[in-house]
Design an enzyme around this catalytic site. Structure first.
Site, short mmCIF file in Angstrom:
data_model
loop_
_atom_site.label_atom_id
_atom_site.label_comp_id
_atom_site.label_asym_id
_atom_site.label_seq_id
_atom_site.Cartn_x
_atom_site.Cartn_y
_atom_site.Cartn_z
N ASN A 57 0.83 -1.22 0.00
CA ASN A 57 0.00 0.00 0.00
C ASN A 57 0.86 1.26 0.00
OD1 ASN A 57 -2.49 -1.41 0.18
ND2 ASN A 57 -2.16 -1.70 2.36
N HIS A 218 -7.51 4.90 1.78
CA HIS A 218 -6.87 4.59 0.50
C HIS A 218 -6.90 5.75 -0.48
CE1 HIS A 218 -5.81 0.43 1.16
NE2 HIS A 218 -6.94 0.31 1.82
N LYS A 246 -0.59 3.76 4.51
CA LYS A 246 -0.78 3.55 3.07
C LYS A 246 0.12 4.54 2.33
CE LYS A 246 -3.98 0.61 4.39
NZ LYS A 246 -5.27 0.81 5.01
C1 PLP Z 1 -5.87 -0.06 6.21
C2 PLP Z 1 -7.20 0.44 6.61
C3 PLP Z 1 -7.51 0.66 7.95
C4 PLP Z 1 -6.57 0.27 9.06
O1 PLP Z 1 -5.55 1.18 9.16
P1 PLP Z 1 -4.23 0.73 9.93
O2 PLP Z 1 -3.55 2.01 10.23
O3 PLP Z 1 -3.49 -0.16 9.00
O4 PLP Z 1 -4.68 0.01 11.16
C5 PLP Z 1 -8.72 1.22 8.27
N1 PLP Z 1 -9.61 1.53 7.31
C6 PLP Z 1 -9.36 1.29 6.01
C7 PLP Z 1 -10.38 1.63 4.99
C8 PLP Z 1 -8.15 0.73 5.62
O5 PLP Z 1 -7.91 0.47 4.36
#
Ligand code: PLP
Length: 393
Positions: A57, A218, A246
């Site tokens: 990501n 994202h 990400k």
């Molecule tokens: C990756 C993700 C999370 C979790 O975030 P982290 O910081 O990895 O715990 C929450 N919501 C969405 C939509 C994600 O894609």
């Protein structure tokens, strides 16, 4: 030498009841951990094989950016590896407060607040905001952490079919007049790579006076003006969550909104109050990332160009890529076996695409979830497209 753990003392039998849990899961669906060694921003080593990473990501390649690494190192040397306390005790370094101010400015909001991860943010903010008078409508494909947060609250909730705003409107209309309505969704959906329709969501929120909680994980960094995401700067979104794992290439998360929202979380959100603050090095790296985002327009264009080429290639080969409109491009293959076979084929051709299977995605929609990075060159994508073309599964 014995394998790790073989000399461990015998365990008790007290966890034997967990065996029941395994009866519902077929052996081929068992999840396992395997080590991956990052080589650069594009390739990884798995076993002894070099693979182009189409499953990460790190959309902008920032995880390996020297400017971030320097910031992390300098802050770590100056302030140490850990924050040594929770934010309300001794864990609020000037770095934390500075990053929060920079985020609020970047998102054009009154205030922002750091959380230790996106999962922790969603799972603890939602129960803090939602009470038993709330009726909450959650997109069926919303991230597990959003669902977990809603489930942990006292609110009555229900899911609406993915991006089906007519159905959502019908539910909002039927909610009892004295209830407080909330809509919970992602902006870019993590498994399909498609987007929510912000115009329609904000119009519904306005018409039914519903709170709007959006997870921009994202989109933050790669979509919207200056990479600010699809929702962070939209004042009609009451609560917006962004994550740093990400496109920011780091770790952690934030929520942005009104000063009253942030003050409420500082005072009442257990997932903020009762946890150690993010390490100073992590925070310094994030400050460097946020400062860079407005200047990464060329990288974003390159990334979106790669994603478009991949979607076109998949379409030409007859794959269903859903309505992907982001750096996430799924290639649906149907059964678990086909997803595993395609992943193995890609691996034989030097490409890493992790198969995503039920229960993470709905039955019958096993897929490779392919992701792109601005650190990739056209030839990396060519290699993937050639591998996809030569699969006869
Ligand atoms: C990756 C993700 C999370 C979790 O975030 P982290 O910081 O990895 O715990 C929450 N919501 C969405 C939509 C994600 O894609």
């Amino acid at each position: 030498m014995a394998a790790p753990g073989t000399d461990a003392p015998p365990t008790t039998r007290r966890l034997d009841y967990l065996e029941e849990r395994w009866q519902g899961r077929s052996p081929e669906r068992q999840r396992r951990l395997g080590a991956v060694i990052p080589l650069d921003g594009v390739e990884v080593l798995r076993g002894d094989q070099r693979l182009i990473n189409f499953s990460g990501n790190d959309y902008l390649g920032l995880a390996r950016d020297p400017r971030l690494i320097t910031a992390v190192q300098a802050a770590t040397e100056r302030w140490g590896c850990g924050a040594t306390g929770s934010r309300l005790v001794v864990g609020s370094l000037p770095e934390h407060l500075a990053l929060e101010q920079e985020l609020a400015a970047f998102c054009n909001r009154e205030a922002a607040l750091l959380f230790n991860s996106g999962y922790q943010a969603n799972v603890s903010i939602l129960p803090t905001l939602l009470d038993r008078h709330c009726r909450v409508y959650v997109d069926r494909l919303a991230h597990r952490s959003l669902l977990a947060g809603v489930q942990a609250s006292e609110a009555r909730w229900q899911r609406y079919p993915h991006n089906d705003y007519d159905r959502l409107e019908a539910l909002l209309r039927q909610a009892p007049a004295d209830s407080r309505r909330w809509i919970v969704s992602e902006t870019v959906f993590s498994m399909d790579g498609d987007r929510a329709d912000l115009e329609r969501l904000t119009a519904l929120a306005r018409r039914y006076d519903a709170g709007l909680y959006l997870d921009d994980a994202h989109a933050f960094g790669i979509l919207g003006p200056e990479g600010s995401g699809l929702a962070t700067r939209n004042p009609e979104v009451d609560v917006v969550v962004g994550t740093f794992g990400k496109a920011c290439g780091g770790f952690g998360a934030f929520v942005a909104g009104s000063q009253r929202l942030i003050d409420t979380l500082i005072n009442f959100c257990p997932g903020f109050i009762y946890t150690t603050a993010l390490p100073p090095g992590v925070v310094a790296g994030l400050r460097a990332a946020i400062a860079l985002l407005p200047r990464l327009e060329a990288e974003r264009q390159h990334l979106h160009g790669l994603a478009e080429r991949l979607r076109e290639g998949l379409q030409r080969l007859g794959y269903d890529s859903r309505s992907s409109a982001s750096a996430i491009v799924p290639a649906l293959v149907g059964t678990d076996a086909r997803a595993l076979a395609l992943a193995a084929h890609l691996e034989a051709h030097g490409c890493l695409g992790i198969p995503i299977r039920p229960p993470t995605v709905p039955e019958g929609t096993a897929r490779l979830r392919l992701t792109l990075s601005a650190a990739m060159q056209g030839h990396h994508l060519d290699q993937l497209l050639t591998a996809l073309e030569t699969w006869d599964g």
